[in-house]
Design an enzyme around this catalytic site. Sequence first.
Site, PDB file in Angstrom:
ATOM      1  N   ARG A  61     -48.482   3.477  23.279  1.00  0.00           N
ATOM      2  CA  ARG A  61     -49.732   3.075  22.672  1.00  0.00           C
ATOM      3  C   ARG A  61     -49.459   2.548  21.263  1.00  0.00           C
ATOM      4  O   ARG A  61     -48.563   3.050  20.567  1.00  0.00           O
ATOM      5  CB  ARG A  61     -50.622   4.315  22.599  1.00  0.00           C
ATOM      6  CG  ARG A  61     -51.998   4.105  22.052  1.00  0.00           C
ATOM      7  CD  ARG A  61     -52.829   3.277  22.961  1.00  0.00           C
ATOM      8  NE  ARG A  61     -54.258   3.509  22.732  1.00  0.00           N
ATOM      9  CZ  ARG A  61     -55.191   2.734  23.268  1.00  0.00           C
ATOM     10  NH1 ARG A  61     -54.869   1.699  24.023  1.00  0.00           N
ATOM     11  NH2 ARG A  61     -56.469   2.995  23.054  1.00  0.00           N
ATOM     12  N   THR A  76     -57.533  -5.623  30.443  1.00  0.00           N
ATOM     13  CA  THR A  76     -56.375  -4.735  30.419  1.00  0.00           C
ATOM     14  C   THR A  76     -55.735  -5.024  31.754  1.00  0.00           C
ATOM     15  O   THR A  76     -56.304  -5.760  32.565  1.00  0.00           O
ATOM     16  CB  THR A  76     -56.880  -3.272  30.331  1.00  0.00           C
ATOM     17  OG1 THR A  76     -57.435  -3.088  29.036  1.00  0.00           O
ATOM     18  CG2 THR A  76     -55.793  -2.242  30.546  1.00  0.00           C
ATOM     19  N   THR A 103     -52.320  -3.044  27.768  1.00  0.00           N
ATOM     20  CA  THR A 103     -53.512  -3.760  27.278  1.00  0.00           C
ATOM     21  C   THR A 103     -53.324  -4.367  25.902  1.00  0.00           C
ATOM     22  O   THR A 103     -52.473  -3.922  25.120  1.00  0.00           O
ATOM     23  CB  THR A 103     -54.722  -2.804  27.231  1.00  0.00           C
ATOM     24  OG1 THR A 103     -55.905  -3.565  26.982  1.00  0.00           O
ATOM     25  CG2 THR A 103     -54.587  -1.741  26.175  1.00  0.00           C
ATOM     26  N   ASN A 129     -56.391  -4.658  24.652  1.00  0.00           N
ATOM     27  CA  ASN A 129     -57.773  -4.184  24.522  1.00  0.00           C
ATOM     28  C   ASN A 129     -58.713  -5.272  25.017  1.00  0.00           C
ATOM     29  O   ASN A 129     -58.924  -5.412  26.206  1.00  0.00           O
ATOM     30  CB  ASN A 129     -58.107  -3.717  23.099  1.00  0.00           C
ATOM     31  CG  ASN A 129     -59.374  -2.856  23.102  1.00  0.00           C
ATOM     32  OD1 ASN A 129     -59.751  -2.334  24.163  1.00  0.00           O
ATOM     33  ND2 ASN A 129     -60.031  -2.699  21.979  1.00  0.00           N
ATOM     34  N   ASP A 138     -60.420   0.951  19.481  1.00  0.00           N
ATOM     35  CA  ASP A 138     -60.463   2.152  20.322  1.00  0.00           C
ATOM     36  C   ASP A 138     -60.556   3.438  19.489  1.00  0.00           C
ATOM     37  O   ASP A 138     -60.792   4.513  20.030  1.00  0.00           O
ATOM     38  CB  ASP A 138     -59.231   2.227  21.237  1.00  0.00           C
ATOM     39  CG  ASP A 138     -59.449   1.467  22.547  1.00  0.00           C
ATOM     40  OD1 ASP A 138     -60.592   1.041  22.799  1.00  0.00           O
ATOM     41  OD2 ASP A 138     -58.484   1.296  23.301  1.00  0.00           O
ATOM     42  N   GLY A 192     -60.517  -1.720  32.427  1.00  0.00           N
ATOM     43  CA  GLY A 192     -61.982  -1.645  32.372  1.00  0.00           C
ATOM     44  C   GLY A 192     -62.506  -0.668  31.346  1.00  0.00           C
ATOM     45  O   GLY A 192     -63.591  -0.115  31.527  1.00  0.00           O
TER      46      GLY A 192
HETATM   47  O1  DON Z   1     -57.085   1.907  26.009  1.00  0.00           O
HETATM   48  C1  DON Z   1     -58.229   1.715  26.371  1.00  0.00           C
HETATM   49  O2  DON Z   1     -58.904   2.586  26.883  1.00  0.00           O
HETATM   50  C2  DON Z   1     -58.850   0.344  26.208  1.00  0.00           C
HETATM   51  N1  DON Z   1     -58.174  -0.361  25.144  1.00  0.00           N
HETATM   52  C3  DON Z   1     -58.781  -0.388  27.480  1.00  0.00           C
HETATM   53  C4  DON Z   1     -59.464  -1.711  27.387  1.00  0.00           C
HETATM   54  C5  DON Z   1     -59.758  -2.291  28.697  1.00  0.00           C
HETATM   55  O3  DON Z   1     -59.486  -1.746  29.728  1.00  0.00           O
HETATM   56  C6  DON Z   1     -60.426  -3.590  28.675  1.00  0.00           C
HETATM   57  N2  DON Z   1     -60.660  -4.025  29.991  1.00  0.00           N
HETATM   58  N3  DON Z   1     -60.778  -4.422  30.970  1.00  0.00           N
END
Ligand code: DON
Length: 585
Positions: A124, A394, A412, A414, A436, A487
């Site tokens: 991350r 993502t 991702t 994001n 986030d 998502g």
């Molecule tokens: O880490 C996370 O939970 C978000 N950054 C994920 C973002 C995401 O899945 C966007 N989508 N489709």
Amino acid sequence: MMPSRVRLLSAALLLLAACQRPSASRSALGGGVPPRQAPVFPGGWRFAPGTPAAFGEKFMIASNERRASDAGNEIIRAGGNAVDAAVAVGFALAVTYPVAGNIGGGGFMVIRMADGRNAAIDYREVAPLAAHRDMYLDAQGNPTNESIIGYRASGVPGAVAGMAEALSKYGTMTLSQVMQPAIKLARDGFTVDSALYGSLASSKEYLARFDARDVFYTNGAPLTIGSTFKQPALARTLEYIAQQGPKAFYEGIVGDSMVAAMTRGGGIITTADLKAYKPEWRTPIRASYRGYTLFSMPPASSGGITVTETLNMLETWPTLPAWGTPEYAHILGSAYQRAFIDRNSKLADPAFVKVPIEQLTSKSYAQALAKTIDPAKKTPTPKDGSQIVDGMHTTHYSVVDDKGNAVATTTTLNNGYGSAVYLKNVGFFMNDEMDDFATAPGKPNMFGLVQYEANAIAPGKRMLSAMSPTIVLDPRGELLLVVGAAGGPRIITATSQVILNVIDHRMNLSDAMRAPRLHHQALPDTLMVETGGLTKEAEDGLRRIGHGIRYMGGLANVNAVMRVKGGWEGVSEPRVGGTGGTSAR
Ligand code: DON
């Protein structure tokens, strides 16, 4: 006496149960896994049950982009294992699926080796050292969009360091070997298809203010369908990394370019931030559900804990109500609601916050929570939040090799195309993962998630994620399912519903993926359901017991692999393009 609402609900249940006509088993899976049953989807639902899945006798890769899955296929055919292949897919996605595939972002990988070893690696992004709690608030204390778009939105990328670390511990090939397919795709180019064109067309305005407009558009028009798209700057960056290892990304020309761009654009990532970045090996969350075993991602992702907490609550029902009934939707939505209340207030980077992992994943805690689910009445979430926005990005990929090793990875930027900042000299997009964090604790972020102090910004801290790469073993301990999603918060609910569809509702993978999904994230206090995903009776039944229902176009983007007799089935998210993203042998 049975309250009238329950009676009505039960009547609807009986009506629906009458429509559920389980068909004969599709496949004998062994391992104590019962035969599959065909579901009945609501009339008018856009997917038909019984659609075939991709099949591979030896191995299977499911991602959002076929050429990226093919990169993994090439590596397994050359003798690589699932980890080698996953890293090949990860780098290839950065080339062919720029909306979410990345080297400027981060992710999580759960590994299950055929010899029984399991592992989880957290790569991350982290908040830059100059970040501070209120950096995205205006003078009135309201959140600005600087955590979403532009140079200040990025956390320090973790993807390159994380993938290289996973490879060095569990792979069998060199970084250079597994990166060759990605380098070739970037250097020699690949054909622009309607998926890439469509993605660029819908992101035109978002990308217009930074350098991507010169690379992905010509005179404002997206790359033409059928043209060959070459990315020489990205090819060079990938070659440096292949030759010199992750250092070449965090230092040297690439690192210097990143820092120079940040300085020019008002960002805060420095050379010291890049040098300090380290992926973390974590102990996977190990859960049991009705005799099956799950390995999933611990914090800094909330995915594993929230999925486990939900399943533990559901396990207190000896048998869940039939799929598609209002009773099932109520219990499921209420379990999600409770798990998200904990998620949104208690989970965060464990280096900064003491996360009560044992309590939240314990059966006794879930039993107590499950008792608060009233079958006759929806319970409110304490405060209300705002709405979820669709269309983020993502990407998750699932890999099983010919030796039975498995990898579940979610990565991702994001938002789709991250912060929209494209580093032209080095050929990649930067993430906007800072959003986030709870940038304004108690106020909703771009997913409508209301989170609190535990997830406030601090230098060097990882922002809480919902990514839920998960590996499921059957009751005999054999690999059954590799799954995960994109998502935002819907990752958690979609991933767990595919698991429930397989375990409780005995669907085959194709049906489990095509079944309409629902979502509840505590705030907004609404049951979100895919349009067409409920029968009228189910909707009425849910409204009667107090659920607010909001219909949404599509919930999440899942890519999964499941064992079947004689091999593996793979399904790429049908909501975004069918089986185009699988590759098998
Ligand atoms: O880490 C996370 O939970 C978000 N950054 C994920 C973002 C995401 O899945 C966007 N989508 N489709």
